[in-house]
Design a protein around this motif. Structure first.
Motif, PDB file in Angstrom:
ATOM      1  N   PRO B  23       0.811  -1.234   0.000  1.00 28.89           N
ATOM      2  CA  PRO B  23       0.000   0.000   0.000  1.00 28.89           C
ATOM      3  C   PRO B  23       0.838   1.274   0.000  1.00 28.89           C
ATOM      4  CG  PRO B  23      -0.510  -1.375   1.918  1.00 28.89           C
ATOM      5  CD  PRO B  23       0.460  -2.128   1.101  1.00 28.89           C
ATOM      6  N   GLU B  24       1.967   1.284   0.700  1.00 28.50           N
ATOM      7  CA  GLU B  24       2.767   2.519   0.756  1.00 28.50           C
ATOM      8  C   GLU B  24       3.626   2.688  -0.489  1.00 28.50           C
ATOM      9  OE1 GLU B  24       3.103  -0.245   2.398  1.00 28.50           O
ATOM     10  OE2 GLU B  24       5.015  -0.453   3.455  1.00 28.50           O
ATOM     11  N   GLY B  25       3.803   1.591  -1.250  1.00 29.21           N
ATOM     12  CA  GLY B  25       4.619   1.645  -2.446  1.00 29.21           C
ATOM     13  C   GLY B  25       5.793   0.710  -2.335  1.00 29.21           C
ATOM     14  N   VAL B  26       6.744   0.856  -3.251  1.00 29.28           N
ATOM     15  CA  VAL B  26       7.871  -0.072  -3.273  1.00 29.28           C
ATOM     16  C   VAL B  26       9.051   0.585  -3.994  1.00 29.28           C
ATOM     17  CG1 VAL B  26       7.062  -1.160  -5.422  1.00 29.28           C
ATOM     18  CG2 VAL B  26       8.506  -2.462  -3.871  1.00 29.28           C
ATOM     19  N   ALA B  27      10.246   0.195  -3.577  1.00 28.34           N
ATOM     20  CA  ALA B  27      11.454   0.647  -4.279  1.00 28.34           C
ATOM     21  C   ALA B  27      12.002  -0.539  -5.060  1.00 28.34           C
ATOM     22  CB  ALA B  27      12.494   1.138  -3.277  1.00 28.34           C
ATOM     23  N   ILE B  28      12.177  -0.348  -6.364  1.00 32.01           N
ATOM     24  CA  ILE B  28      12.639  -1.442  -7.213  1.00 32.01           C
ATOM     25  C   ILE B  28      14.106  -1.208  -7.539  1.00 32.01           C
ATOM     26  CG2 ILE B  28      12.256  -2.648  -9.398  1.00 32.01           C
ATOM     27  CD1 ILE B  28       9.359  -1.168  -9.120  1.00 32.01           C
ATOM     28  N   ALA B 114      -4.903   7.021 -11.571  1.00 28.74           N
ATOM     29  CA  ALA B 114      -4.376   8.379 -11.433  1.00 28.74           C
ATOM     30  C   ALA B 114      -2.926   8.248 -11.001  1.00 28.74           C
ATOM     31  CB  ALA B 114      -5.180   9.158 -10.401  1.00 28.74           C
ATOM     32  N   ALA B 115      -2.003   8.567 -11.916  1.00 25.27           N
ATOM     33  CA  ALA B 115      -0.574   8.431 -11.613  1.00 25.27           C
ATOM     34  C   ALA B 115       0.198   9.527 -12.322  1.00 25.27           C
ATOM     35  CB  ALA B 115      -0.063   7.059 -12.061  1.00 25.27           C
ATOM     36  N   VAL B 116       1.372   9.825 -11.810  1.00 22.97           N
ATOM     37  CA  VAL B 116       2.281  10.768 -12.463  1.00 22.97           C
ATOM     38  C   VAL B 116       3.656  10.117 -12.534  1.00 22.97           C
ATOM     39  CG1 VAL B 116       3.380  13.037 -12.349  1.00 22.97           C
ATOM     40  CG2 VAL B 116       1.039  12.763 -11.548  1.00 22.97           C
ATOM     41  N   VAL B 117       4.286  10.165 -13.710  1.00 23.91           N
ATOM     42  CA  VAL B 117       5.633   9.614 -13.860  1.00 23.91           C
ATOM     43  C   VAL B 117       6.649  10.739 -13.829  1.00 23.91           C
ATOM     44  CG1 VAL B 117       7.119   8.102 -15.215  1.00 23.91           C
ATOM     45  CG2 VAL B 117       4.669   8.119 -15.643  1.00 23.91           C
ATOM     46  N   PHE B 118       7.662  10.596 -13.029  1.00 23.71           N
ATOM     47  CA  PHE B 118       8.829  11.498 -13.057  1.00 23.71           C
ATOM     48  C   PHE B 118       9.962  10.707 -13.684  1.00 23.71           C
ATOM     49  CE2 PHE B 118       7.590  14.950 -10.078  1.00 23.71           C
ATOM     50  CZ  PHE B 118       6.386  14.436  -9.620  1.00 23.71           C
ATOM     51  N   SER B 119      10.485  11.226 -14.798  1.00 23.62           N
ATOM     52  CA  SER B 119      11.500  10.456 -15.513  1.00 23.62           C
ATOM     53  C   SER B 119      12.642  11.389 -15.931  1.00 23.62           C
ATOM     54  CB  SER B 119      10.827   9.826 -16.740  1.00 23.62           C
ATOM     55  OG  SER B 119      11.724   9.724 -17.811  1.00 23.62           O
ATOM     56  N   PRO B 120      13.850  10.839 -16.066  1.00 24.46           N
ATOM     57  CA  PRO B 120      14.975  11.687 -16.504  1.00 24.46           C
ATOM     58  C   PRO B 120      14.711  12.334 -17.875  1.00 24.46           C
ATOM     59  CG  PRO B 120      15.769   9.560 -15.744  1.00 24.46           C
ATOM     60  CD  PRO B 120      14.281   9.468 -15.763  1.00 24.46           C
ATOM     61  N   THR B 121      13.857  11.713 -18.698  1.00 25.48           N
ATOM     62  CA  THR B 121      13.598  12.286 -20.023  1.00 25.48           C
ATOM     63  C   THR B 121      12.641  13.488 -19.946  1.00 25.48           C
ATOM     64  OG1 THR B 121      11.772  10.759 -20.368  1.00 25.48           O
ATOM     65  CG2 THR B 121      13.912  10.081 -21.227  1.00 25.48           C
ATOM     66  N   ILE B 313       2.658   7.957  -7.358  1.00 31.65           N
ATOM     67  CA  ILE B 313       3.851   8.652  -7.850  1.00 31.65           C
ATOM     68  C   ILE B 313       4.854   7.615  -8.357  1.00 31.65           C
ATOM     69  CG2 ILE B 313       5.768  10.165  -7.206  1.00 31.65           C
ATOM     70  CD1 ILE B 313       3.138  11.634  -7.124  1.00 31.65           C
ATOM     71  N   LEU B 314       5.201   7.714  -9.629  1.00 29.93           N
ATOM     72  CA  LEU B 314       6.164   6.791 -10.233  1.00 29.93           C
ATOM     73  C   LEU B 314       7.460   7.558 -10.466  1.00 29.93           C
ATOM     74  CD1 LEU B 314       3.686   5.317 -12.906  1.00 29.93           C
ATOM     75  CD2 LEU B 314       4.214   4.367 -10.653  1.00 29.93           C
ATOM     76  N   LEU B 315       8.519   7.153  -9.794  1.00 32.19           N
ATOM     77  CA  LEU B 315       9.800   7.875  -9.904  1.00 32.19           C
ATOM     78  C   LEU B 315      10.799   6.983 -10.629  1.00 32.19           C
ATOM     79  CD1 LEU B 315      10.059   9.228  -6.225  1.00 32.19           C
ATOM     80  CD2 LEU B 315       9.255  10.484  -8.242  1.00 32.19           C
ATOM     81  N   GLN B 341       0.739   6.476  -2.746  1.00 31.13           N
ATOM     82  CA  GLN B 341       1.679   5.399  -3.027  1.00 31.13           C
ATOM     83  C   GLN B 341       2.852   5.896  -3.881  1.00 31.13           C
ATOM     84  OE1 GLN B 341      -0.158   2.352  -5.396  1.00 31.13           O
ATOM     85  NE2 GLN B 341       0.670   0.739  -4.102  1.00 31.13           N
ATOM     86  N   VAL B 342       4.054   5.446  -3.536  1.00 32.20           N
ATOM     87  CA  VAL B 342       5.243   5.827  -4.314  1.00 32.20           C
ATOM     88  C   VAL B 342       5.904   4.563  -4.850  1.00 32.20           C
ATOM     89  CG1 VAL B 342       7.546   6.860  -4.221  1.00 32.20           C
ATOM     90  CG2 VAL B 342       5.671   7.889  -2.924  1.00 32.20           C
ATOM     91  N   ILE B 343       6.082   4.484  -6.160  1.00 27.06           N
ATOM     92  CA  ILE B 343       6.793   3.348  -6.746  1.00 27.06           C
ATOM     93  C   ILE B 343       8.010   3.921  -7.439  1.00 27.06           C
ATOM     94  CG2 ILE B 343       6.659   1.417  -8.369  1.00 27.06           C
ATOM     95  CD1 ILE B 343       3.611   1.426  -7.902  1.00 27.06           C
ATOM     96  N   LEU B 344       9.193   3.572  -6.956  1.00 24.93           N
ATOM     97  CA  LEU B 344      10.381   4.189  -7.533  1.00 24.93           C
ATOM     98  C   LEU B 344      11.390   3.142  -7.963  1.00 24.93           C
ATOM     99  CD1 LEU B 344      13.121   4.277  -5.529  1.00 24.93           C
ATOM    100  CD2 LEU B 344      11.601   5.727  -4.195  1.00 24.93           C
TER     101      LEU B 344
END
Lengths: 168, 371
Positions: B23-28, B114-121, B313-315, B341-344
């Protein structure tokens, strides 16, 4: 292939018959078995009221509604520059000719092209071409489908219905 | 909003996997080219049914497979939803379902996630041409405003046909037949973009300043149509119609429509103390990355305000190119904004500092994820 062979034969004969016998009406472009279709040949129809549609099958849709007593003109498509379809590819010249030659002067042309981007542009163009004739030019109303809940109608349709509202 | 289950079938190198997302997210965590970004791409595909990296659908299917499918179980304040997207190479068939029901039009299924991607591009949104920033506006607004989505689609259709008529050298009457439709849809697009930019200008300045450690930046919508005096959509209809008329000679010569929202620009500048510089032309690498982050943060804010959801939040390895101070400030900001939720993704364990290291860890190698 589940049906009997007889049925398949009958169906294929019917298709061949259709291709042999159906042709465009010489006046309006509707499907017809004769030179002039049943609607154009009917003296009880109001020949001073002409409804312009994109395709012949749309004549059927309006006829089934049973509310319209005038006659039709089938354009055979819509303006579509991406497909190379301009006014010359549509039955526009024959419409103007028809209005010029009419024994009883045409009093109204209803432009019933579709409410799509191309249908709208076709309507705008037709209006320009019809303007020099002394004829009333109208466009099908756009609005809320019968039997639907406002809540589920899209915003553009609601906006159109509000601007096209009528007195009660 | 959170993603509770993700089911993957032959999307890029991710094979067949069913994942329970905490539920809180995950770091991959994983080395480069193992599939970290592919996983975020798969998740975000459920929001827009397109690759956020600009890949074609066919490229997303694993080698030698006929199709890919992604399904996600979503939980939000409005209840539980299951959304799926599949693409089949043969016949190029795309199928989207919401709670098992196939959507007739893809647009009916847009924005379930509902999500937002933060990407280096993302930095290309700042350094690229105006089309990059218009695309950003179009995505953010299409997902939050059904009327905008319809208007932009109609605008593109009218524009393509009008340009074809101009290019083919059709007489003016035939070109102008597209004008009423173009102007109506275009005015709606301009008005809604302008209103959104005005509303988000202050948050953009604040986010920028928070990440940059003081320096603010401005966001302004500059239309190719003179809309300074136009206060309503009706006014813009008039102004756009006039602008089309005035540019007719030029558009005939060039064979293309030269005014309209397809020529508009989102102007991003550093504030006065930063010299008021246009970030696209004069920004440093760090300044541009900061501005890109601020744009993503206003995107997330739009989702919260308009759609009433805390976005996932997708980082995607975003801290790699930021200096330590900026990274720290971003992390603070995200915690302050009470993100859901943060998935990074990150290449090394030591790069993960979100939520004071409280995020569960997954590792990824060759597309296989180990919880």
């Amino acid at each position: 292939m589940k049906g009997s062979k007889d049925e398949v034969r009958r169906l294929s004969r019917a298709l061949v018959d259709l291709a042999d016998r159906i042709r465009p009406c010489g006046v309006c472009g509707n499907f017809s078995e004769d030179d002039v279709c049943g609607i154009c040949a009917n003296p009880k129809r109001d020949h001073t009221l002409v409804c312009v549609v994109e395709e012949a099958f749309e004549v059927g849709a309006i006829e089934r509604a049973g509310h319209f007593g005038g006659v039709f003109h089938v354009l055979g498509g819509r303006l579509s520059p991406l497909d190379g379809i301009g006014p010359e590819e549509l039955n526009i010249a024959s419409l103007l000719q028809r209005i010029t030659d009419a024994a009883d002067p045409v009093r109204e042309v209803i432009v019933a092209t579709n409410a799509s981007v191309e249908g709208e542009a076709t309507a705008v163009y037709l209006e320009q071409r019809l303007r020099p004739f002394e004829v009333r030019i109208t466009r099908l109303a756009r609005g809320i489908p019968v039997g639907s809940d406002l809540e589920y109608v899209d915003g553009t349709t609601i906006a159109e219905a509000i601007s096209g509202r009528r007195e009660m | 909003m959170r993603l509770s289950v993700l089911r993957l079938r032959h999307f890029r190198n991710l094979g067949v996997q069913d994942l329970d997302v905490p539920p809180e997210g995950v770091a991959i965590i994983g080395d480069n080219a193992q599939g970290k970004s592919n996983l975020l791409e798969a998740i975000y595909y459920l929001e827009t049914f397109r690759s956020f990296r600009g890949a074609r659908d066919r490229q997303l299917i694993a080698f030698d497979e006929p199709l890919f499918r992604i399904a996600g179980a979503l939980e939000s304040s409005s209840g539980k939803r299951e959304v799926s997207a599949a693409f089949q190479a043969q016949g190029k068939r795309k199928k989207v379902t919401v709670d098992g029901a196939e959507m007739d039009r893809l647009t009916d299924g847009l924005g379930q996630l509902a999500a937002v991607v933060f990407s280096p591009t993302d930095v290309e949104m700042i350094t690229g041409g105006p089309a990059e920033r218009r695309r950003f506006l179009d995505i953010v607004l299409s997902l939050s405003d059904a009327r905008y989505l319809q208007a932009i689609q109609e605008y593109r259709q009218s524009l393509a046909r009008r340009n074809a008529a101009l290019k083919a050298g059709h007489p003016s009457a035939l070109v102008r037949a597209w004008d009423p439709g173009l102007v109506r849809a275009g005015a709606c697009v301009i008005e809604r973009r302008r209103r959104w930019v005005e509303r988000m200008a202050t948050p953009f300045r604040e986010y920028h300043s928070a990440v940059a450690g003081g320096m603010g930046a401005s966001m302004r919508y500059r239309s190719s149509v003179d809309v300074e005096g136009a206060s309503s959509e009706e006014d813009i209809v008039g102004a756009f119609g006039e602008a089309l008329k005035a540019s007719h000679e030029r558009e005939v010569r060039l064979g293309t429509t030269v005014v309209g929202p397809h020529r508009d620009e989102l102007v991003l500048r550093l504030d006065e103390e930063g010299g008021g510089l246009d970030l696209r032309e004069y920004g440093s690498g760090g300044q541009r990355r900061t501005a890109a982050l601020a744009l993503r943060l206003v995107e997330a804010r739009t989702i919260r305000e308009v759609r009433g959801q805390d976005p996932v939040i997708l980082l995607d390895d975003v801290f790699a190119e930021l200096d330590a101070a900026r990274s720290e400030r971003i992390l603070h900001l995200m915690e302050r904004e009470e993100t859901g939720q943060v998935i990074l993704t990150a290449p090394k364990e030591s790069d993960v500092r979100v939520r004071r290291d409280a995020l569960p860890r997954w590792s990824i190698a060759g597309g296989r994820i180990e919880a």
